[in-house]
Design a protein around this motif. Structure first.
Motif, PDB file in Angstrom:
ATOM      1  N   GLU A  91       0.965  -1.107   0.114  1.00 48.56           N
ATOM      2  CA  GLU A  91      -0.090   0.077   0.077  1.00 48.56           C
ATOM      3  C   GLU A  91       0.831   1.376   0.020  1.00 48.56           C
ATOM      4  O   GLU A  91       1.906   1.089   0.561  1.00 48.56           O
ATOM      5  CB  GLU A  91      -1.005   0.130   1.333  1.00 48.56           C
ATOM      6  N   PRO A  92       0.423   2.415  -0.629  1.00 48.85           N
ATOM      7  CA  PRO A  92       1.453   3.635  -0.650  1.00 48.85           C
ATOM      8  C   PRO A  92       1.369   4.025   0.673  1.00 48.85           C
ATOM      9  O   PRO A  92       0.456   4.061   1.139  1.00 48.85           O
ATOM     10  CB  PRO A  92       0.612   4.343  -1.608  1.00 48.85           C
ATOM     11  N   ASP A  93       2.643   4.560   0.864  1.00 48.81           N
ATOM     12  CA  ASP A  93       2.798   5.468   2.346  1.00 48.81           C
ATOM     13  C   ASP A  93       2.359   6.828   2.068  1.00 48.81           C
ATOM     14  O   ASP A  93       1.856   7.330   0.992  1.00 48.81           O
ATOM     15  CB  ASP A  93       4.232   5.317   2.642  1.00 48.81           C
ATOM     16  N   VAL A  97       4.921   6.006  -2.052  1.00 51.34           N
ATOM     17  CA  VAL A  97       5.551   4.913  -2.375  1.00 51.34           C
ATOM     18  C   VAL A  97       4.941   3.581  -1.762  1.00 51.34           C
ATOM     19  O   VAL A  97       4.716   3.658  -0.631  1.00 51.34           O
ATOM     20  CB  VAL A  97       7.132   5.041  -1.857  1.00 51.34           C
ATOM     21  N   CYS A  98       5.187   2.531  -2.679  1.00 51.07           N
ATOM     22  CA  CYS A  98       4.399   1.466  -1.971  1.00 51.07           C
ATOM     23  C   CYS A  98       5.550   0.729  -1.172  1.00 51.07           C
ATOM     24  O   CYS A  98       6.385   0.114  -1.939  1.00 51.07           O
ATOM     25  CB  CYS A  98       3.826   0.350  -3.360  1.00 51.07           C
ATOM     26  N   VAL A  99       5.259   0.298  -0.007  1.00 49.92           N
ATOM     27  CA  VAL A  99       6.115  -0.115   1.009  1.00 49.92           C
ATOM     28  C   VAL A  99       5.469  -1.473   1.401  1.00 49.92           C
ATOM     29  O   VAL A  99       4.223  -1.806   1.589  1.00 49.92           O
ATOM     30  CB  VAL A  99       6.330   0.745   2.100  1.00 49.92           C
TER      31      VAL A  99
END
Length: 129
Positions: A91-93, A97-99
């Motif tokens: 999931e995007p932060d 950014v997808c972490v």
């Protein structure tokens, strides 16, 4: 106990290759390449990866940006179940950014649902490695 090089067996697990085999460092290098390919060609899809214990642990090492002591502690803590499930959500932060976030670790529910025993048996030796 040492791994032959004078280093503790845990450190020996990460770096030198067994004769005819791969070290964890070799596996990590191959996984980084595979993950780059997945990211390039399948970034908008769900991906299923079926693999063995060392690959599962090395994937955690990469995705969670773990240190060697951290991944070796996870390895020591428990055996990876045969047919165990590991799941990450991406999931995007706050910055977009997808972490990777570990959602399920070493889960045996499909085995439990069928009444099957959970096992972590190593492969039988069939020859020299």
């Amino acid at each position: 106990m040492s791994g032959g090089s004078g280093a503790p067996i845990e450190a020996w697990k990460i770096l030198p290759s067994a004769p005819g085999g791969e070290s964890w460092a070799d596996v990590i290098l191959r996984l980084r390449s595979a993950m780059n390919t997945i990211n390039l060609h399948y970034c908008d899809r769900r991906v299923l990866i079926v693999c063995h214990q060392v690959v599962v642990l090395c994937m955690r090492y990469i995705l969670e940006e773990l240190t060697e002591p951290e991944i070796l502690a996870i390895d020591k803590k428990a055996e990876i179940l045969n047919c165990g499930i590991v799941r990450y959500d991406f999931e995007p932060d706050a910055t977009g950014v997808c972490v990777p976030k570990l959602e399920v670790w070493n889960h045996g529910a499909p085995l439990e649902a069928e009444g099957a025993a959970k096992t972590a048996e190593p492969d039988a030796m069939t020859g020299t490695r």
